[in-house]
Motif scaffolding. Structure first.
Motif, mmCIF file in Angstrom:
data_model
loop_
_atom_site.group_PDB
_atom_site.id
_atom_site.type_symbol
_atom_site.label_atom_id
_atom_site.label_comp_id
_atom_site.label_asym_id
_atom_site.label_seq_id
_atom_site.Cartn_x
_atom_site.Cartn_y
_atom_site.Cartn_z
ATOM 1 N N ASP A 141 0.818 -1.221 0.000
ATOM 2 C CA ASP A 141 0.000 0.000 0.000
ATOM 3 C C ASP A 141 0.848 1.266 0.000
ATOM 4 N N GLY A 142 1.984 1.219 -0.678
ATOM 5 C CA GLY A 142 2.803 2.421 -0.800
ATOM 6 C C GLY A 142 3.545 2.803 0.455
ATOM 7 N N ASN A 143 3.712 1.875 1.398
ATOM 8 C CA ASN A 143 4.390 2.181 2.657
ATOM 9 C C ASN A 143 5.809 1.610 2.662
ATOM 10 N N ALA A 144 6.696 2.250 1.933
ATOM 11 C CA ALA A 144 8.091 1.819 1.924
ATOM 12 C C ALA A 144 8.723 2.098 3.275
ATOM 13 N N VAL A 145 9.697 1.279 3.636
ATOM 14 C CA VAL A 145 10.426 1.439 4.888
ATOM 15 C C VAL A 145 11.805 1.996 4.574
ATOM 16 N N ASN A 146 12.181 3.083 5.223
ATOM 17 C CA ASN A 146 13.524 3.634 5.108
ATOM 18 C C ASN A 146 14.096 3.752 6.514
ATOM 19 N N LEU A 147 14.969 2.821 6.869
ATOM 20 C CA LEU A 147 15.559 2.834 8.199
ATOM 21 C C LEU A 147 16.770 3.749 8.234
ATOM 22 N N SER A 148 16.873 4.510 9.306
ATOM 23 C CA SER A 148 17.940 5.496 9.458
ATOM 24 C C SER A 148 19.318 4.853 9.377
ATOM 25 N N PRO A 149 20.332 5.664 9.097
ATOM 26 C CA PRO A 149 21.648 5.085 8.824
ATOM 27 C C PRO A 149 22.427 4.666 10.064
ATOM 28 N N PHE A 150 23.258 3.662 9.878
ATOM 29 C CA PHE A 150 24.350 3.408 10.793
ATOM 30 C C PHE A 150 25.501 4.315 10.369
ATOM 31 N N ASP A 151 26.439 4.534 11.259
ATOM 32 C CA ASP A 151 27.621 5.302 10.899
ATOM 33 C C ASP A 151 28.363 4.631 9.760
ATOM 34 N N ARG A 152 28.891 5.433 8.861
ATOM 35 C CA ARG A 152 29.787 4.893 7.843
ATOM 36 C C ARG A 152 31.071 4.444 8.513
ATOM 37 N N SER A 153 31.695 3.418 7.997
ATOM 38 C CA SER A 153 32.933 2.912 8.572
ATOM 39 C C SER A 153 33.879 2.500 7.451
ATOM 40 N N ASP A 154 35.177 2.648 7.691
ATOM 41 C CA ASP A 154 36.142 2.232 6.677
ATOM 42 C C ASP A 154 36.867 0.957 7.097
ATOM 43 N N ASN A 155 36.279 0.210 8.019
ATOM 44 C CA ASN A 155 36.851 -1.063 8.427
ATOM 45 C C ASN A 155 35.786 -2.146 8.287
ATOM 46 N N TRP A 156 36.136 -3.390 8.636
ATOM 47 C CA TRP A 156 35.198 -4.497 8.475
ATOM 48 C C TRP A 156 34.016 -4.375 9.430
ATOM 49 N N ASN A 157 32.810 -4.416 8.875
ATOM 50 C CA ASN A 157 31.565 -4.401 9.632
ATOM 51 C C ASN A 157 30.731 -5.625 9.259
ATOM 52 N N PHE A 158 29.970 -6.097 10.219
ATOM 53 C CA PHE A 158 29.013 -7.170 9.973
ATOM 54 C C PHE A 158 27.636 -6.540 9.802
ATOM 55 N N TYR A 159 26.883 -6.982 8.782
ATOM 56 C CA TYR A 159 25.541 -6.463 8.547
ATOM 57 C C TYR A 159 24.548 -7.617 8.443
ATOM 58 N N ALA A 160 23.351 -7.390 8.929
ATOM 59 C CA ALA A 160 22.303 -8.405 8.856
ATOM 60 C C ALA A 160 20.962 -7.730 8.658
ATOM 61 N N ILE A 161 20.141 -8.310 7.796
ATOM 62 C CA ILE A 161 18.757 -7.880 7.594
ATOM 63 C C ILE A 161 17.884 -9.103 7.818
ATOM 64 N N THR A 162 16.871 -8.987 8.669
ATOM 65 C CA THR A 162 16.013 -10.140 8.918
ATOM 66 C C THR A 162 14.574 -9.698 9.164
ATOM 67 N N LEU A 163 13.652 -10.529 8.725
ATOM 68 C CA LEU A 163 12.229 -10.350 9.027
ATOM 69 C C LEU A 163 11.794 -11.616 9.738
ATOM 70 N N ASP A 164 11.488 -11.506 11.040
ATOM 71 C CA ASP A 164 11.218 -12.721 11.818
ATOM 72 C C ASP A 164 9.736 -13.086 11.804
ATOM 73 N N ALA A 165 9.419 -14.193 12.455
ATOM 74 C CA ALA A 165 8.050 -14.711 12.449
ATOM 75 C C ALA A 165 7.082 -13.829 13.221
ATOM 76 N N ASN A 166 7.606 -12.894 14.002
ATOM 77 C CA ASN A 166 6.756 -11.953 14.720
ATOM 78 C C ASN A 166 6.392 -10.750 13.852
ATOM 79 N N GLY A 167 6.942 -10.699 12.631
ATOM 80 C CA GLY A 167 6.691 -9.556 11.752
ATOM 81 C C GLY A 167 7.597 -8.385 12.038
ATOM 82 N N THR A 168 8.705 -8.635 12.713
ATOM 83 C CA THR A 168 9.641 -7.571 13.070
ATOM 84 C C THR A 168 10.797 -7.541 12.080
ATOM 85 N N LEU A 169 10.992 -6.406 11.443
ATOM 86 C CA LEU A 169 12.113 -6.209 10.541
ATOM 87 C C LEU A 169 13.284 -5.659 11.343
ATOM 88 N N ILE A 170 14.402 -6.361 11.318
ATOM 89 C CA ILE A 170 15.571 -5.967 12.096
ATOM 90 C C ILE A 170 16.744 -5.749 11.155
#
Length: 531
Positions: free
Chosen positions: A430-459
């Motif tokens: 219904d036209g409701n895009a999600v735009n999550l605020s930024p993490f700090d930019r980093s110039d070293n190794w970072n771990f990233y994860a995107i998940t949508l769990d069974a509770n309907g929570t986008l993390i």
């Protein structure tokens, strides 16, 4: 004789009034609001009292329901005033009319007063008080003059509240210190000043809880303890829009003898606390027009809580053994990385397509998880894409996701977003895009994860080089992160390295994501973790 009759009638009336008035109940309530306390900060700060409260170990017989993915009001910016008002009244901004800071005095509190007003109306002997630091909070008025209002600095207001709690029955306290720390040094666990403000708040919370536990009649009382925040934050701000992730993700804890222990089901909101307090005192929040729901009777049971990490795993790519024929133009394998070898994108490199990702079948609910490691320069001349499964030329609402790093905040899918750094766009219904605020930019190794769990929570999670694990979330936004298209890494001028990619067709928990991050920092590849 007439005077004697009149006196007798008056005495009889007083007796009848006393007879039909509601006696002081055993129910009591303490609501604590920590201004500017990000949900993920609790896991990084020295806050043993809060963690003890959330784990149901505060006092014998008390349990706890919690969420570290709760949300602020959705119809106002992530300012303090709208959320202070919603916490106190149990209604959204559309009803209390406080849409930003500096206008609380014009709020609709005659129709939707502080919930302590309803308790005082119901129980004439009840002692209720509202303690706060920010003077504007005092404009959230009560319709009952017996509700005590007290404004002071943080230390003094905690002392006053503790004194009141020696025999008081209902207390709301707003503590301002974390917000001051966030605005001064940044709302991040790597800022010592912010962490110190949270540690101090935890000491104050311990003082309040100890005061309650030492009450003479505590064993016969029935307490409800609620703790939350009015907003989170990023950099030294907490945003100008609702539902932004770092600004809108807050902790919420409900402790009592009656709640079901565990993670709260669905999406808890800040305006759910007042209705929960009302129901605790046997009052109907709906009859007062409250928007929030009563918390504590529904708990999310993760169907995969004890499942091995390999369950639902669809793809693992570590780049070990890759040859030039496996790589896009201007990409190379380097003998370094998060764990071992990694994929390096040079200037002008083409995106890398995750082999077979277009054929991965995700459940109808859209539950999925993507994790990877990345290393790239803090600055870029373009708006580089880290990973996507939809075209960056598509509409922002199109199903799929894009994780990109805008240089000046001119994000392709969020033209009015002001923040620099990484941002996640997820198409929605219904036209409701999600735009999550930024993490700090980093110039070293970072771990990233995107998940949508069974509770309907986008993390969206970020394991930082300094050892801190950050996350933000949105719920009930009906995100559609999976479009069935291939998952691609790099694009739009991305230069840097990618390593250790994994995809699941189920949502992993925050605890599992952090475990993968910790193990990865120690040099263990995901392929070894999922065996």
């Amino acid at each position: 004789m007439n005077k004697l009759i009149s006196s007798s009638v008056l005495l009889l009336a007083l007796c009848c009034t006393a007879l039909f008035a509601d006696a002081l109940p055993p129910q009591k309530v303490l609501v604590i609001m920590l201004d500017g306390c990000r949900a993920d900060a609790i896991f990084n700060a020295n806050m043993p009292n809060i963690r003890k409260l959330a784990s149901g170990q505060w006092q014998k017989g008390y349990k706890a329901a919690y969420s570290f993915y709760a949300q602020v009001v959705t119809d106002a910016p992530t300012h303090s005033a709208p959320n202070h008002s919603s916490l106190a009244t149990g209604v959204k901004a559309a009803k209390h009319h406080v849409l930003r800071n500096n206008v609380t005095k014009y709020g609709n509190f005659k129709e939707y007063p502080h919930f302590l007003s309803h308790l005082a109306d119901k129980y004439p002997e009840l002692k209720a008080a509202f303690f706060y630091v920010w003077p504007e909070s005092g404009c959230i008025t009560s319709n009952n003059p017996r509700v005590v209002y007290k404004c002071a600095d943080d230390g003094a207001v905690v002392s006053e509240a503790a004194k009141f709690l020696t025999d008081g029955d209902a207390v709301t306290i707003y503590i301002n210190l974390p917000d001051a720390g966030g605005h001064y040094g940044g709302y991040y666990p790597h800022h010592a000043y912010y962490m110190n403000t949270l540690a101090q708040c935890d000491e104050w919370i311990g003082k309040l809880l100890d005061t309650i536990a030492k009450r003479k009649n505590f064993a016969n009382e029935d307490w409800l303890i609620c703790l939350t925040a009015d907003h989170g934050g990023y950099f030294t701000s907490h945003g100008h829009k609702s539902n932004t992730g770092m600004g809108s993700t807050i902790p919420l804890i409900v402790s009592s003898k009656h709640v079901k222990p565990g993670r709260l089901a669905g999406t808890p909101y800040i305006f759910d606390i007042a209705p929960t307090a009302m129901k605790h005192f046997k009052l109907d929040p709906a009859a007062r027009g409250m928007d929030g729901k009563v918390l504590g009777d529904k708990i999310f049971v993760d169907p995969d809580k004890d499942a091995p990490l390999k369950k639902g795993l669809q793809s693992v790519t570590s780049f070990t053994g890759f040859t030039a024929g496996d790589l896009p133009r201007k990409c190379a394998i380097q003998p370094y990385g998060g764990m071992a070898e990694c994929l390096e994108f040079k200037a002008g490199a083409e995106p890398f397509t995750l082999k077979g990702s277009e054929k991965i079948k995700f459940p109808a609910s859209g539950n999925f998880t993507l994790t990877f490691w990345a290393k790239f320069p803090r600055q870029s001349a373009e708006d580089p894409v880290l990973v996507s499964n939809k075209s960056t030329d598509a509409d922002a609402n199109a199903p799929g996701f894009v994780l990109y790093a805008a240089r000046h905040g001119n994000h392709p899918f969020c033209k009015d977003c002001r923040e620099k750094g990484l941002m996640l766009n997820v198409g929605g219904k219904d036209g409701n895009a999600v735009n999550l605020s930024p993490f700090d930019r980093s110039d070293n190794w970072n771990f990233y994860a995107i998940t949508l769990d069974a509770n309907g929570t986008l993390i969206w999670a970020n394991g930082a080089p300094d050892g801190h694990f950050y996350y933000m979330s949105l719920s009930d936004a009906e995100p559609q992160p999976v479009s069935g298209q291939a998952i691609k890494f790099g694009g739009q001028g991305f230069t840097g390295c990618i390593d250790d990619i994994a995809v699941w067709n189920r949502g992993l928990s925050r605890e599992q994501l952090e475990m993968i991050y910790r193990k990865g920092r120690g040099g263990k590849e995901i392929s070894k973790l999922v065996k």
